[in-house]
Design a protein around this motif. Structure first.
Motif, PDB file in Angstrom:
ATOM      1  N   THR A  74       0.679  -1.517  -0.599  1.00 53.21           N
ATOM      2  CA  THR A  74       0.402  -0.136  -0.169  1.00 53.21           C
ATOM      3  C   THR A  74       0.885   1.194  -0.582  1.00 53.21           C
ATOM      4  OG1 THR A  74      -1.767  -1.058   1.251  1.00 53.21           O
ATOM      5  CG2 THR A  74      -1.670   1.271   1.048  1.00 53.21           C
ATOM      6  N   ASP A  75       1.494   1.505   0.961  1.00 54.93           N
ATOM      7  CA  ASP A  75       2.479   2.333   1.213  1.00 54.93           C
ATOM      8  C   ASP A  75       3.494   2.687  -0.680  1.00 54.93           C
ATOM      9  OD1 ASP A  75       3.950   0.969   3.976  1.00 54.93           O
ATOM     10  OD2 ASP A  75       1.822   2.370   3.522  1.00 54.93           O
ATOM     11  N   MET A  76       4.151   1.663  -0.978  1.00 55.60           N
ATOM     12  CA  MET A  76       4.964   2.239  -1.710  1.00 55.60           C
ATOM     13  C   MET A  76       3.573   1.979  -3.819  1.00 55.60           C
ATOM     14  SD  MET A  76       6.790  -0.980  -4.887  1.00 55.60           S
ATOM     15  CE  MET A  76       8.089  -1.117  -3.577  1.00 55.60           C
ATOM     16  N   ARG A  77       2.951   1.993  -3.684  1.00 57.71           N
ATOM     17  CA  ARG A  77       1.689   2.451  -4.344  1.00 57.71           C
ATOM     18  C   ARG A  77       1.165   3.850  -3.786  1.00 57.71           C
ATOM     19  NH1 ARG A  77      -0.813  -2.545  -3.859  1.00 57.71           N
ATOM     20  NH2 ARG A  77      -0.437  -3.737  -5.635  1.00 57.71           N
ATOM     21  N   ARG A  78       0.913   4.785  -2.359  1.00 56.76           N
ATOM     22  CA  ARG A  78       1.130   5.354  -2.300  1.00 56.76           C
ATOM     23  C   ARG A  78       2.215   5.955  -2.855  1.00 56.76           C
ATOM     24  NH1 ARG A  78       0.017   4.784   2.500  1.00 56.76           N
ATOM     25  NH2 ARG A  78      -2.199   4.455   2.540  1.00 56.76           N
ATOM     26  N   ALA A  79       3.040   6.268  -2.576  1.00 58.65           N
ATOM     27  CA  ALA A  79       4.483   6.795  -3.080  1.00 58.65           C
ATOM     28  C   ALA A  79       4.831   7.444  -4.275  1.00 58.65           C
ATOM     29  CB  ALA A  79       5.625   5.605  -2.719  1.00 58.65           C
ATOM     30  N   LEU A  80       3.780   6.083  -5.357  1.00 64.24           N
ATOM     31  CA  LEU A  80       4.203   6.243  -6.893  1.00 64.24           C
ATOM     32  C   LEU A  80       3.032   6.828  -7.503  1.00 64.24           C
ATOM     33  CD1 LEU A  80       4.834   2.213  -8.010  1.00 64.24           C
ATOM     34  CD2 LEU A  80       6.010   4.327  -8.063  1.00 64.24           C
ATOM     35  N   ARG A  81       2.213   7.001  -6.900  1.00 59.33           N
ATOM     36  CA  ARG A  81       0.890   8.128  -7.472  1.00 59.33           C
ATOM     37  C   ARG A  81       1.544   9.471  -6.570  1.00 59.33           C
ATOM     38  NH1 ARG A  81      -3.554   7.091  -2.957  1.00 59.33           N
ATOM     39  NH2 ARG A  81      -2.481   8.886  -2.058  1.00 59.33           N
ATOM     40  N   ASP A  82       2.326  10.262  -5.130  1.00 54.05           N
ATOM     41  CA  ASP A  82       2.135  10.912  -5.445  1.00 54.05           C
ATOM     42  C   ASP A  82       3.478  11.594  -5.814  1.00 54.05           C
ATOM     43  OD1 ASP A  82       2.427  10.585  -1.878  1.00 54.05           O
ATOM     44  OD2 ASP A  82       0.571  11.116  -3.155  1.00 54.05           O
ATOM     45  N   PHE A  83       4.496  10.737  -6.899  1.00 54.77           N
ATOM     46  CA  PHE A  83       5.572  11.254  -7.622  1.00 54.77           C
ATOM     47  C   PHE A  83       4.440  11.315  -9.004  1.00 54.77           C
ATOM     48  CE2 PHE A  83      10.007  11.302  -8.022  1.00 54.77           C
ATOM     49  CZ  PHE A  83      10.318  10.929  -9.839  1.00 54.77           C
ATOM     50  N   SER A  84       4.586  10.258  -9.419  1.00 58.31           N
ATOM     51  CA  SER A  84       3.432  10.954 -10.437  1.00 58.31           C
ATOM     52  C   SER A  84       2.743  11.978 -10.496  1.00 58.31           C
ATOM     53  CB  SER A  84       1.923   9.980 -10.305  1.00 58.31           C
ATOM     54  OG  SER A  84       1.425  10.417 -11.954  1.00 58.31           O
ATOM     55  N   GLU A  85       2.440  13.331  -9.078  1.00 57.67           N
ATOM     56  CA  GLU A  85       1.427  14.269  -9.328  1.00 57.67           C
ATOM     57  C   GLU A  85       3.164  15.525  -9.801  1.00 57.67           C
ATOM     58  OE1 GLU A  85      -1.471  15.511  -9.415  1.00 57.67           O
ATOM     59  OE2 GLU A  85      -1.947  13.672  -9.475  1.00 57.67           O
ATOM     60  N   ASN A  86       4.087  14.862  -9.071  1.00 60.96           N
ATOM     61  CA  ASN A  86       4.968  15.723  -9.129  1.00 60.96           C
ATOM     62  C   ASN A  86       5.770  16.224 -10.274  1.00 60.96           C
ATOM     63  OD1 ASN A  86       5.572  16.536  -6.321  1.00 60.96           O
ATOM     64  ND2 ASN A  86       6.442  14.381  -5.139  1.00 60.96           N
ATOM     65  N   ALA A  87       5.615  14.747 -11.229  1.00 59.70           N
ATOM     66  CA  ALA A  87       5.883  14.474 -12.524  1.00 59.70           C
ATOM     67  C   ALA A  87       5.460  15.134 -13.472  1.00 59.70           C
ATOM     68  CB  ALA A  87       6.306  12.779 -12.610  1.00 59.70           C
ATOM     69  N   ARG A  88       4.414  15.777 -12.601  1.00 58.08           N
ATOM     70  CA  ARG A  88       3.996  16.842 -14.070  1.00 58.08           C
ATOM     71  C   ARG A  88       4.082  17.568 -14.163  1.00 58.08           C
ATOM     72  NH1 ARG A  88      -0.776  14.390 -15.670  1.00 58.08           N
ATOM     73  NH2 ARG A  88      -2.007  12.556 -13.952  1.00 58.08           N
ATOM     74  N   GLY A  89       5.438  18.366 -13.118  1.00 60.32           N
ATOM     75  CA  GLY A  89       5.911  19.722 -13.336  1.00 60.32           C
ATOM     76  C   GLY A  89       6.799  19.286 -13.723  1.00 60.32           C
ATOM     77  N   ALA A  90       7.783  18.546 -13.766  1.00 59.09           N
ATOM     78  CA  ALA A  90       9.235  18.034 -13.999  1.00 59.09           C
ATOM     79  C   ALA A  90      10.143  17.826 -15.183  1.00 59.09           C
ATOM     80  CB  ALA A  90       9.919  16.781 -13.188  1.00 59.09           C
ATOM     81  N   ASP A 125      -2.346  -8.329  -6.979  1.00 59.82           N
ATOM     82  CA  ASP A 125      -2.310  -7.557  -5.641  1.00 59.82           C
ATOM     83  C   ASP A 125      -1.619  -7.438  -4.912  1.00 59.82           C
ATOM     84  OD1 ASP A 125      -5.003 -10.233  -5.669  1.00 59.82           O
ATOM     85  OD2 ASP A 125      -4.766  -7.976  -6.644  1.00 59.82           O
ATOM     86  N   GLU A 126      -0.067  -8.344  -5.050  1.00 62.76           N
ATOM     87  CA  GLU A 126       0.679  -7.934  -3.707  1.00 62.76           C
ATOM     88  C   GLU A 126       1.959  -6.670  -4.594  1.00 62.76           C
ATOM     89  OE1 GLU A 126      -0.723 -12.076  -1.817  1.00 62.76           O
ATOM     90  OE2 GLU A 126       1.402 -11.955  -1.931  1.00 62.76           O
ATOM     91  N   ALA A 127       2.613  -6.505  -5.349  1.00 65.15           N
ATOM     92  CA  ALA A 127       3.116  -6.803  -6.193  1.00 65.15           C
ATOM     93  C   ALA A 127       2.800  -5.275  -7.366  1.00 65.15           C
ATOM     94  CB  ALA A 127       3.907  -7.450  -7.361  1.00 65.15           C
ATOM     95  N   VAL A 128       3.609  -4.527  -7.914  1.00 66.97           N
ATOM     96  CA  VAL A 128       3.868  -3.541  -8.311  1.00 66.97           C
ATOM     97  C   VAL A 128       4.292  -3.674 -10.489  1.00 66.97           C
ATOM     98  CG1 VAL A 128       3.867  -1.081  -8.956  1.00 66.97           C
ATOM     99  CG2 VAL A 128       3.727  -1.943  -6.086  1.00 66.97           C
ATOM    100  N   PRO A 129       3.727  -3.491 -11.115  1.00 67.13           N
ATOM    101  CA  PRO A 129       4.176  -3.970 -12.248  1.00 67.13           C
ATOM    102  C   PRO A 129       5.030  -3.111 -13.222  1.00 67.13           C
ATOM    103  CG  PRO A 129       1.989  -3.468 -12.483  1.00 67.13           C
ATOM    104  CD  PRO A 129       2.010  -3.857 -11.073  1.00 67.13           C
TER     105      PRO A 129
END
Length: 859
Positions: A74-90, A125-129
């Motif tokens: 759950t924490d890995m998916r949340r970290a990727l989601r937050d990073f995706s928002e930052n990537a829009r302006g990078a 369900d348990e890993a991130v592709p």
């Protein structure tokens, strides 16, 4: 002329544009390191590697470097989601991951630390592709870079079940080509190969990355080439990093050649005081007429370039004077030549017989002289025009330079204002993000504290409930025993009354018959009748005596000797009384007191010859337990052994002989915490040697001041039989074993253990170890003495009982090479699940089906 003016203006504009500072690119990075895996052996390097990469990127001037360690799914998916928002302006976005990665059916996955992966489809369900990582990083504008130090062997493969027979879970990661341009994916090892962790603090791949990527101005493709060379050298050509994707023709450096200005930006460097003079000097040099040099000297009265300009002006004036003098000399030469031609023509005219020819030649000479004069005039006019054009070019160049300087100053002011606004906005955003992180961390800490408190309260409540339930069960057993005792006493009394009444009735009937016979007898038979009466009376006396003796023997059979005092016990007491359990310390095992007695050990010759028992169980003999002793109510649990390791600092081993994938062998990274199958703290501790068990009981003795030890073989069989003589300790029917013990049954077969093993035709629902106390206790109140795990004893292993003594002391010697285990295990068949069964094991060996329980001598 206009082309020269345009080229000059373009050069000035180009110099102005090149002199402007480039706007700094926004660069962000997400760095993840996963090493503390919960279901497979932990990895050491990923945490160190992630910290090293994060430190390198911060030093390289990245605007955001988000370091995440040991993320759950759950924490890995949340970290990727937050990073995706930052990537829009990078402009530049990098994601780095160190840990376990697997390929399943053509898809690469990154594995969080809480993954179980019992089946291959659980990866959804348990890993991130990896495809999700590509989607997260895609909004970046200039460069998208993914670095994976995750090409290790799949640690879940051996136990992972496949939902589809053709689905694969290969070693390493497979090749992937990103669809978006300016995207690169760097693997620690080529597709299909595995990476090496190395013997140092960091993996060879990450060590090379932090060395080469931050080199200023170094193109990424060359940097990864140097990384490849270093890793091949460090691994003796066993590991070759590989990069997928492509970039354009321009060099792309992670760190620019000139370090990016930090925030807030430093003051701009002071302009070169000679730059404007040098640029104007170059412009005047292109024109190179005295008027241009006069204009330059008027603007720059002093300086190095002013001295050069005066020299160039003097040189130009000298060239003009020389040209004028040359033109005058040429005009005089031309005039003399023309005069000479006229003289010649006149002479020819005088001497020529044909006057007309002479006149024509004279005319031609005059025309040539006139033409030369016209050409000189045209040349002078052209020089004057060129001088005027040069002066106009100098004026236009000065105007362009002035305008360019004004535009540059305005742009610098605008950029400074823009930079200040951006810096203020980024600082406000960073402050807000930091505040949100602090608040989120505080909430998480508070929630974790509350959860821990709730879990502790639940655990205490569960312990109290279990204790109350156990006390209620013991009380119920005591009440049932009292009721059974009262019923038995009532039955005996009733039988005695019935027997007495029957005897009395028979006596009365017999007396009546005798009296009737006596009345009918003749007088002559009175003497004989008297003799008969006397004989009958004697017979009755003997019968009464025999009846009394029989009654006495019957009552005596109900009296059980009490070995504590050597005399008879009260007949109303039960044969065995279960003592209340106790603990000598909060973390000590729960103990039960066992009374003295005797046990018939081993198996008879008939059972051995029939193959029911083993030869090492003969000869059958009696063993006397003369002194009461305490026995662990349960096998020592994993939680109890872990407490010992933590409190004592005992160094446990990391190797164990396990039964995985139906292959029994000694394996690394296996211990009582990870025996190769699922356990929790309530399961019996396995993968412990005899020496580990001895260290545990010695520690208990030091902590409590009591005499803790291991059971002897005789004590174990005495406790396992609990006063009974049945073949399996609790029953003679093998079909009922699953009700009482954990052994090799249909649950083990359904779990995928070898199909050709002799499984019992019943089901206990535990293919491996069961939590202690999962089955009913025996008559002494002891659990799991038969089945679940083999248990270490104090005895050396002897091939038979030929040297056994009648007491219950352990048979041992200083040079003992093997020790005895008793009780059978979770993969034991009927033959092993007997109190008489015994086996030998090296005292250093650790197996996934051997544990132990403790004993304590009583004063």
């Amino acid at each position: 002329m206009m082309r020269a003016v345009f080229a000059t203006a373009l050069a000035i504009l180009t110099m102005w544009l090149c002199s402007q500072p480039a706007f700094a690119a926004r660069r962000i990075a997400l760095v993840m390191g996963s090493g503390a895996y919960e279901r497979v052996p932990a990895l050491v390097n990923p945490t160190n590697d992630a910290k090293a990469m994060a430190a390198m990127l911060k030093t390289a001037g990245f605007d955001v470097v988000d370091l995440k360690l040991d993320l759950r799914a759950t924490d890995m998916r949340r970290a990727l989601r937050d990073f995706s928002e930052n990537a829009r302006g990078a402009d530049v976005a990098i994601i780095y991951f160190a840990g376990h990665g697997v390929e399943i059916d053509g898809t690469n996955y990154l594995i969080p630390v809480d993954a179980v992966l019992e089946r291959d489809i659980d990866a959804f369900d348990e890993a991130v592709p990896l495809d999700r990582i590509l989607t997260v990083i895609d909004p970046a504008k200039q460069l998208r870079l993914i670095i994976l130090d995750a090409c290790r062997d799949n640690p879940f493969k051996k136990r992972m079940k496949s939902a589809v027979a053709t689905r694969s879970a290969s070693r390493g990661l497979i090749m992937v080509e990103p669809a978006s341009p300016n995207t690169m994916i760097a693997y620690a090892a080529k597709a299909g190969y595995t990476a090496i962790d190395g013997d140092e603090k960091n993996s060879p791949f990450t060590a090379a990355l932090v060395k080469h990527l931050p080199r200023p101005g170094l193109d990424l493709r060359k940097a990864f080439g140097f990384v490849r060379d270093d890793v091949l050298k460090a691994t003796n050509n066993k590991q070759e990093p590989f990069v997928y994707g492509s970039l354009g023709g321009e060099d792309v450096a992670l760190v620019p050649g000139t370090p990016a200005a930090p925030t807030p930006p430093p003051a701009a460097p002071a302009p070169d005081p000679y730059m404007a003079a040098r640029n104007d000097y170059q412009l005047a040099l292109q024109i190179n007429v005295p008027s241009a040099w006069d204009s330059f000297i008027a603007r720059y009265p002093n300086g190095f370039y002013t001295d050069l300009a005066r020299a160039q002006r003097d040189k130009a004036l000298a060239a003009q004077a020389s040209a004028s003098e040359e033109a005058a000399r040429q005009a005089q030469v031309d005039a003399r030549n023309a005069e000479f031609e006229r003289s010649k023509a006149a002479a020819r005219a005088k001497t020529s017989p044909d006057a007309r020819i002479a006149a024509a030649e004279k005319a031609r000479a005059e025309e040539a002289a006139a033409k030369a004069a016209r050409e000189r005039d045209a040349l002078e006019r052209q020089k004057a025009q060129e001088l005027a054009r040069a002066q106009e070019q100098a004026r236009l160049a000065e105007a362009a330079r002035t305008k360019a300087a004004e535009q540059a100053k305005a742009a610098e002011l605008a950029k400074a204002a823009q930079d200040a606004r951006i810096a203020a906005a980024e600082k406000a955003k960073a402050d807000e993000a930091a505040k949100a992180v602090r608040e989120r961390e505080a909430v998480l800490r508070q929630k974790a504290l509350e959860d821990a408190r709730a879990a502790e309260a639940a655990r205490i409540k569960a312990v109290e409930q279990a204790k109350a339930a156990e006390q209620a069960r013991i009380a119920e057993q005591a009440r049932a025993a009292e009721q059974a005792k009262a019923a038995e006493q009532a039955r005996i009394a009733q039988d005695a009354r019935i027997a007495a009444e029957k005897t009395k009735a028979e006596e009365a009937a017999r007396a009546a018959r005798e009296r009737e016979a006596f009345l009918k007898q003749k007088a002559q038979e009175e003497a004989r009748a008297a003799d008969a009466a006397r004989a009958k009376a004697a017979e009755q006396a003997r019968a009464a005596e025999q009846a009394k003796a029989a009654e006495t023997m019957k009552l005596a059979a109900l009296v059980i000797p009490d070995p504590r005092v050597g005399g008879p016990a009260k007949t109303e007491e039960p044969r065995f009384k279960i003592a209340d359990p106790f603990r000598d310390c909060p973390d000590c095992p729960e103990m039960v007191t066992v009374a003295p007695g005797e046990v018939l050990m081993g198996s008879n010759r008939n059972d051995i010859e029939a193959g029911i028992a083993a030869a090492n169980e003969a000869p059958q003999h009696r063993s006397i337990v003369r002194q009461a002793f305490a026995v662990g109510r349960f096998e020592v649990t994993r939680e109890e052994f872990a407490t010992f390791v933590k409190r004592s600092g005992y160094k446990d081993a990391d190797r164990c002989f396990t039964f995985e994938n139906n292959i029994p062998q000694e394996r690394a990274n296996r211990s009582y915490l990870n025996p190769g199958f699922q356990q929790d703290g309530s399961h019996p501790a396995v993968c412990v040697s005899w020496k580990d068990a001895k260290a545990y009981v010695e520690w208990l003795s030091q902590v409590t001041g009591k005499s803790y030890r291991l059971l002897s073989e005789a004590e174990f069989e005495y406790a396992a039989r609990a006063g009974g003589t049945s073949r399996f300790g609790v029953t003679n029917d093998a079909g009922e074993l699953c009700k009482f013990v954990n052994g090799a049954d249909q649950s083990a077969k359904e779990a995928g253990l070898p199909a050709d093993s002799p499984y019992m035709n019943c089901k206990d629902n535990y293919p491996f170890t069961a939590p202690v106390g999962s089955f009913p206790p025996n008559a002494f109140g002891l659990y799991d003495l038969i089945g679940n795990v083999w248990e270490w004893t104090e005895d050396c292993f002897y091939a038979d009982y030929a040297s056994a003594k009648p007491d219950s002391a352990a048979r041992t010697e200083p040079a003992c090479q093997t020790r005895t285990v008793r009780g059978g295990d979770w993969f034991g068949g009927e033959a092993a699940l007997r109190p008489a069964a015994r086996a030998k094991v090296s005292p250093d060996a650790r197996h996934d089906d051997i544990g132990f329980r403790v004993a304590r001598s009583l004063p």
